[in-house]
Design a protein around this motif. Sequence first.
Motif, short mmCIF file in Angstrom:
data_model
loop_
_atom_site.label_atom_id
_atom_site.label_comp_id
_atom_site.label_asym_id
_atom_site.label_seq_id
_atom_site.Cartn_x
_atom_site.Cartn_y
_atom_site.Cartn_z
N TYR A 73 0.76 -1.34 -0.11
CA TYR A 73 0.09 0.02 0.06
C TYR A 73 0.80 1.21 -0.02
N ASN A 74 2.10 1.14 0.61
CA ASN A 74 2.88 2.57 0.46
C ASN A 74 3.35 2.83 -0.96
N LEU A 94 -6.77 5.20 5.13
CA LEU A 94 -6.14 4.54 4.09
C LEU A 94 -6.62 3.36 3.11
N PHE A 95 -7.39 2.74 3.95
CA PHE A 95 -8.21 1.64 3.21
C PHE A 95 -9.13 2.14 2.44
N ALA A 96 -10.07 3.08 2.84
CA ALA A 96 -11.26 3.89 2.28
C ALA A 96 -10.45 4.74 0.88
N GLN A 171 4.40 -3.48 -8.92
CA GLN A 171 4.56 -4.25 -7.42
C GLN A 171 3.73 -4.90 -6.95
N PHE A 172 3.17 -6.16 -7.35
CA PHE A 172 2.06 -6.75 -6.59
C PHE A 172 2.36 -7.30 -5.47
N PRO A 173 1.43 -7.42 -4.51
CA PRO A 173 1.72 -8.49 -3.40
C PRO A 173 1.60 -9.67 -3.77
N GLU A 174 2.04 -10.62 -2.99
CA GLU A 174 2.27 -12.06 -3.05
C GLU A 174 0.86 -12.72 -3.48
N GLY A 175 0.65 -13.67 -4.36
CA GLY A 175 -0.65 -14.29 -4.82
C GLY A 175 -0.59 -14.73 -6.01
#
Length: 288
Positions: A73-74, A94-96, A171-175
């Motif tokens: 997210y950063n 931040l989520f919003a 830059q994707f999160p793992e998955g």
Amino acid sequence: MGANVSSIDTNCDDGLNYLPFKPKLDDIPEACVALLLSYLDPPEICKLSRINRVFHAASSADFIWEPKLPSNYNYILQQLLALKVDDALCKKDLFAKLSSPRSFDDGTKQVWIDKKNGGVCLAISSKGMAITGIDDRRYWNHIPTDESRFQTVAYLQQIWWLEVDGDLEFQFPEGTYSLFFRLQLGKATKRHKRRGCSYEHVHGWDLKPVQFQLTTGDDCRVTSRCYLDNLGTWMQHHVGDFVVKDATVPTKMKYSLTQIDCTHTKGGLCVDSVLICPSSLAKQLTSC
């Protein structure tokens, strides 16, 4: 013992009447409420936050929202969107921010996180891809429409060589992620506020299938083929899946849509966008 307690007379000899204690939701400690909310998904948390002031205050606890934010997210906020993040901003805010689509790369791309599970999603406009012949109005036109999140689609009138290419570094999160092309045969119209569709230029798609291709920097290569037959309906055509094993390393990819058999012309195709989302969300996709 419980029966004895429940039978105590609240009318005392001293003339004072004591009402029995009835616990309310307001009496639950805020920390306990926050712990309970941490096990729920964001939409459920937001619904329960309306119950009372205790639930509302508890729903803003950072430890609830930190695990629901994507690990990158950063990167999305600061490097990709160049947004200045106030240190005092809570994780709920931040989520919003991230759950609403945010444009970047001159408005040709959007990024957001799924409101239910925080999965990172991307959309790339037709204007963010290389389309053979796009500058020649005998073949292609960009037409405005409210049926696209980008408010415009590329419309093919007629061509011999169909080639739509795109590339991305993100830059994707793992998955595991899935990639789709959003396409429609026919040009949407509106008359008297009613949706219609013109099939004037639709031809050639029943003769040979189109080919979709996806390649990534780690030598993942996926190819699929299908005949286009979704007249007047937007459809998400699944190209393939890819796996991200290291969230700290940007993923490089290329994707394409082609039909380069020059034995016949084809036309009447609308190219809206490419969608990339966690594979867990792929089953929820509908033609829209």
